[in-house]
Design a protein around this motif. Structure first.
Motif, PDB file in Angstrom:
ATOM      1  N   ASP A  54       7.082  12.217   8.003  1.00  0.00           N
ATOM      2  CA  ASP A  54       8.181  11.506   7.370  1.00  0.00           C
ATOM      3  C   ASP A  54       7.623  10.250   6.718  1.00  0.00           C
ATOM      4  O   ASP A  54       7.006   9.426   7.384  1.00  0.00           O
ATOM      5  CB  ASP A  54       9.226  11.134   8.422  1.00  0.00           C
ATOM      6  N   THR A  55       7.819  10.116   5.426  1.00  0.00           N
ATOM      7  CA  THR A  55       7.341   8.919   4.727  1.00  0.00           C
ATOM      8  C   THR A  55       8.510   8.128   4.151  1.00  0.00           C
ATOM      9  O   THR A  55       8.360   7.393   3.184  1.00  0.00           O
ATOM     10  CB  THR A  55       6.357   9.295   3.608  1.00  0.00           C
ATOM     11  N   SER A  56       9.672   8.266   4.757  1.00  0.00           N
ATOM     12  CA  SER A  56      10.852   7.562   4.253  1.00  0.00           C
ATOM     13  C   SER A  56      10.998   6.196   4.917  1.00  0.00           C
ATOM     14  O   SER A  56      12.056   5.839   5.409  1.00  0.00           O
ATOM     15  CB  SER A  56      12.108   8.408   4.476  1.00  0.00           C
ATOM     16  N   PHE A  57       9.927   5.436   4.907  1.00  0.00           N
ATOM     17  CA  PHE A  57       9.939   4.106   5.500  1.00  0.00           C
ATOM     18  C   PHE A  57      10.396   3.074   4.489  1.00  0.00           C
ATOM     19  O   PHE A  57      10.170   3.226   3.285  1.00  0.00           O
ATOM     20  CB  PHE A  57       8.524   3.720   5.974  1.00  0.00           C
ATOM     21  N   ASP A  58      11.003   2.016   4.969  1.00  0.00           N
ATOM     22  CA  ASP A  58      11.329   0.877   4.126  1.00  0.00           C
ATOM     23  C   ASP A  58      10.176  -0.114   4.114  1.00  0.00           C
ATOM     24  O   ASP A  58       9.993  -0.843   3.145  1.00  0.00           O
ATOM     25  CB  ASP A  58      12.582   0.153   4.645  1.00  0.00           C
ATOM     26  N   LEU A  59       9.434  -0.139   5.210  1.00  0.00           N
ATOM     27  CA  LEU A  59       8.380  -1.125   5.373  1.00  0.00           C
ATOM     28  C   LEU A  59       7.233  -0.537   6.177  1.00  0.00           C
ATOM     29  O   LEU A  59       7.452   0.152   7.171  1.00  0.00           O
ATOM     30  CB  LEU A  59       8.926  -2.362   6.122  1.00  0.00           C
ATOM     31  N   ILE A  60       6.024  -0.835   5.743  1.00  0.00           N
ATOM     32  CA  ILE A  60       4.829  -0.509   6.512  1.00  0.00           C
ATOM     33  C   ILE A  60       4.136  -1.829   6.816  1.00  0.00           C
ATOM     34  O   ILE A  60       3.891  -2.632   5.911  1.00  0.00           O
ATOM     35  CB  ILE A  60       3.865   0.409   5.729  1.00  0.00           C
ATOM     36  N   VAL A  61       3.847  -2.048   8.084  1.00  0.00           N
ATOM     37  CA  VAL A  61       3.100  -3.224   8.508  1.00  0.00           C
ATOM     38  C   VAL A  61       1.709  -2.748   8.894  1.00  0.00           C
ATOM     39  O   VAL A  61       1.558  -1.846   9.716  1.00  0.00           O
ATOM     40  CB  VAL A  61       3.773  -3.933   9.700  1.00  0.00           C
ATOM     41  N   THR A  62       0.701  -3.365   8.285  1.00  0.00           N
ATOM     42  CA  THR A  62      -0.676  -3.003   8.598  1.00  0.00           C
ATOM     43  C   THR A  62      -1.356  -4.160   9.314  1.00  0.00           C
ATOM     44  O   THR A  62      -1.003  -5.326   9.111  1.00  0.00           O
ATOM     45  CB  THR A  62      -1.459  -2.646   7.323  1.00  0.00           C
ATOM     46  N   LEU A  63      -2.325  -3.816  10.144  1.00  0.00           N
ATOM     47  CA  LEU A  63      -3.008  -4.821  10.960  1.00  0.00           C
ATOM     48  C   LEU A  63      -4.482  -4.959  10.618  1.00  0.00           C
ATOM     49  O   LEU A  63      -5.130  -5.903  11.067  1.00  0.00           O
ATOM     50  CB  LEU A  63      -2.848  -4.473  12.444  1.00  0.00           C
ATOM     51  N   ALA A  71      -2.165   2.160   3.255  1.00  0.00           N
ATOM     52  CA  ALA A  71      -0.712   2.012   3.137  1.00  0.00           C
ATOM     53  C   ALA A  71      -0.312   1.699   1.698  1.00  0.00           C
ATOM     54  O   ALA A  71       0.703   2.207   1.205  1.00  0.00           O
ATOM     55  CB  ALA A  71      -0.222   0.929   4.082  1.00  0.00           C
ATOM     56  N   LEU A  72      -1.093   0.861   1.017  1.00  0.00           N
ATOM     57  CA  LEU A  72      -0.791   0.564  -0.382  1.00  0.00           C
ATOM     58  C   LEU A  72      -0.886   1.816  -1.245  1.00  0.00           C
ATOM     59  O   LEU A  72      -0.063   2.020  -2.148  1.00  0.00           O
ATOM     60  CB  LEU A  72      -1.733  -0.520  -0.912  1.00  0.00           C
ATOM     61  N   ASP A  73      -1.858   2.671  -0.949  1.00  0.00           N
ATOM     62  CA  ASP A  73      -1.975   3.938  -1.679  1.00  0.00           C
ATOM     63  C   ASP A  73      -0.742   4.808  -1.459  1.00  0.00           C
ATOM     64  O   ASP A  73      -0.214   5.410  -2.393  1.00  0.00           O
ATOM     65  CB  ASP A  73      -3.230   4.702  -1.257  1.00  0.00           C
ATOM     66  N   LEU A  74      -0.271   4.880  -0.225  1.00  0.00           N
ATOM     67  CA  LEU A  74       0.921   5.656   0.099  1.00  0.00           C
ATOM     68  C   LEU A  74       2.155   5.036  -0.546  1.00  0.00           C
ATOM     69  O   LEU A  74       2.969   5.735  -1.148  1.00  0.00           O
ATOM     70  CB  LEU A  74       1.111   5.734   1.620  1.00  0.00           C
ATOM     71  N   TYR A  78       5.956   5.733  -3.470  1.00  0.00           N
ATOM     72  CA  TYR A  78       7.299   5.627  -2.906  1.00  0.00           C
ATOM     73  C   TYR A  78       7.779   4.179  -3.016  1.00  0.00           C
ATOM     74  O   TYR A  78       7.000   3.282  -3.302  1.00  0.00           O
ATOM     75  CB  TYR A  78       7.301   6.031  -1.428  1.00  0.00           C
ATOM     76  N   ALA A  79       9.025   3.957  -2.762  1.00  0.00           N
ATOM     77  CA  ALA A  79       9.577   2.596  -2.756  1.00  0.00           C
ATOM     78  C   ALA A  79       9.464   2.021  -1.344  1.00  0.00           C
ATOM     79  O   ALA A  79      10.431   1.946  -0.596  1.00  0.00           O
ATOM     80  CB  ALA A  79      11.032   2.612  -3.207  1.00  0.00           C
ATOM     81  N   ILE A  80       8.232   1.651  -0.978  1.00  0.00           N
ATOM     82  CA  ILE A  80       7.963   1.139   0.374  1.00  0.00           C
ATOM     83  C   ILE A  80       7.296  -0.224   0.245  1.00  0.00           C
ATOM     84  O   ILE A  80       6.329  -0.379  -0.504  1.00  0.00           O
ATOM     85  CB  ILE A  80       7.023   2.087   1.150  1.00  0.00           C
ATOM     86  N   ASP A  81       7.809  -1.194   0.978  1.00  0.00           N
ATOM     87  CA  ASP A  81       7.148  -2.494   1.043  1.00  0.00           C
ATOM     88  C   ASP A  81       6.022  -2.427   2.062  1.00  0.00           C
ATOM     89  O   ASP A  81       6.123  -1.712   3.070  1.00  0.00           O
ATOM     90  CB  ASP A  81       8.138  -3.585   1.467  1.00  0.00           C
ATOM     91  N   VAL A  82       4.962  -3.181   1.810  1.00  0.00           N
ATOM     92  CA  VAL A  82       3.810  -3.212   2.715  1.00  0.00           C
ATOM     93  C   VAL A  82       3.492  -4.663   3.040  1.00  0.00           C
ATOM     94  O   VAL A  82       3.398  -5.492   2.135  1.00  0.00           O
ATOM     95  CB  VAL A  82       2.572  -2.531   2.089  1.00  0.00           C
ATOM     96  N   GLU A  83       3.371  -4.953   4.319  1.00  0.00           N
ATOM     97  CA  GLU A  83       2.970  -6.278   4.779  1.00  0.00           C
ATOM     98  C   GLU A  83       1.664  -6.158   5.542  1.00  0.00           C
ATOM     99  O   GLU A  83       1.484  -5.218   6.319  1.00  0.00           O
ATOM    100  CB  GLU A  83       4.021  -6.888   5.707  1.00  0.00           C
ATOM    101  N   TYR A  84       0.794  -7.126   5.328  1.00  0.00           N
ATOM    102  CA  TYR A  84      -0.485  -7.161   6.037  1.00  0.00           C
ATOM    103  C   TYR A  84      -0.472  -8.327   7.010  1.00  0.00           C
ATOM    104  O   TYR A  84      -0.280  -9.469   6.616  1.00  0.00           O
ATOM    105  CB  TYR A  84      -1.628  -7.298   5.032  1.00  0.00           C
ATOM    106  N   TRP A  85      -0.651  -8.013   8.286  1.00  0.00           N
ATOM    107  CA  TRP A  85      -0.743  -9.007   9.345  1.00  0.00           C
ATOM    108  C   TRP A  85      -2.173  -8.961   9.885  1.00  0.00           C
ATOM    109  O   TRP A  85      -2.475  -8.145  10.771  1.00  0.00           O
ATOM    110  CB  TRP A  85       0.214  -8.720  10.486  1.00  0.00           C
ATOM    111  N   PRO A  86      -3.080  -9.766   9.366  1.00  0.00           N
ATOM    112  CA  PRO A  86      -4.463  -9.732   9.856  1.00  0.00           C
ATOM    113  C   PRO A  86      -4.505  -9.891  11.375  1.00  0.00           C
ATOM    114  O   PRO A  86      -3.937 -10.835  11.921  1.00  0.00           O
ATOM    115  CB  PRO A  86      -5.118 -10.922   9.155  1.00  0.00           C
ATOM    116  N   THR A  87      -5.131  -8.952  12.033  1.00  0.00           N
ATOM    117  CA  THR A  87      -5.146  -8.907  13.487  1.00  0.00           C
ATOM    118  C   THR A  87      -6.558  -8.609  13.973  1.00  0.00           C
ATOM    119  O   THR A  87      -7.184  -7.658  13.494  1.00  0.00           O
ATOM    120  CB  THR A  87      -4.185  -7.802  13.990  1.00  0.00           C
ATOM    121  N   PRO A  88      -7.060  -9.396  14.915  1.00  0.00           N
ATOM    122  CA  PRO A  88      -8.382  -9.080  15.472  1.00  0.00           C
ATOM    123  C   PRO A  88      -8.382  -7.678  16.092  1.00  0.00           C
ATOM    124  O   PRO A  88      -7.371  -7.240  16.638  1.00  0.00           O
ATOM    125  CB  PRO A  88      -8.597 -10.140  16.551  1.00  0.00           C
TER     126      PRO A  88
END
Length: 127
Positions: A54-63, A71-74, A78-88
């Motif tokens: 299922d790729t019907s997400f509104d938001l993808i959070v990447t770490l 995620a940006l490629d995906l 589609y109309a999906i927002d992507v947020e990057y939360w740099p995480t160790p």
């Protein structure tokens, strides 16, 4: 850990899936530190982004950077927002078992705080 935390806080009010760049094995350190705060991840099976049905997400959070690029490629298709939360990456930790667990706890606690801030859920449990 992030998906498990959001599921814990939001219950069934939010659809949450977890995926990485590559499928993997369950992480016993992640399971242990999440169990410490009452979140059971013992049945979590890591999957890759490509394995999501299922790729019907509104938001993808990447770490991680590699996950963010995937995620940006995906999201491009589609109309999906992507947020990057740099995480160790706690899997890179070395030392005694306790030192490694401490690295996972730091990541867990930072994610917990960030998720509560980004996704405020009325009546959410606290840890």
């Amino acid at each position: 850990m992030a998906a498990a935390i959001l599921k814990y806080l939001a219950g069934n009010r939010v659809y949450v899936e977890s995926a990485g760049v590559r499928p993997g094995e369950p992480d016993p350190f992640a399971i242990a530190v999440m169990e410490e705060i009452g979140i059971d991840m013992s049945r979590h099976v890591p999957v890759s982004i490509a394995d999501l049905h299922d790729t019907s997400f509104d938001l993808i959070v990447t770490l991680a950077p590699e996950a963010h690029h995937a995620a940006l490629d995906l999201a491009h298709a589609y109309a999906i927002d992507v947020e990057y939360w740099p995480t160790p990456d706690p899997t890179l930790s070395t030392g005694s078992r306790e030192q490694i667990l401490d690295a996972y706890r730091i990541v867990r606690d930072r994610l917990f705080a960030k998720i509560k801030q980004r996704f405020p859920v009325a009546g959410a449990p606290s840890v």
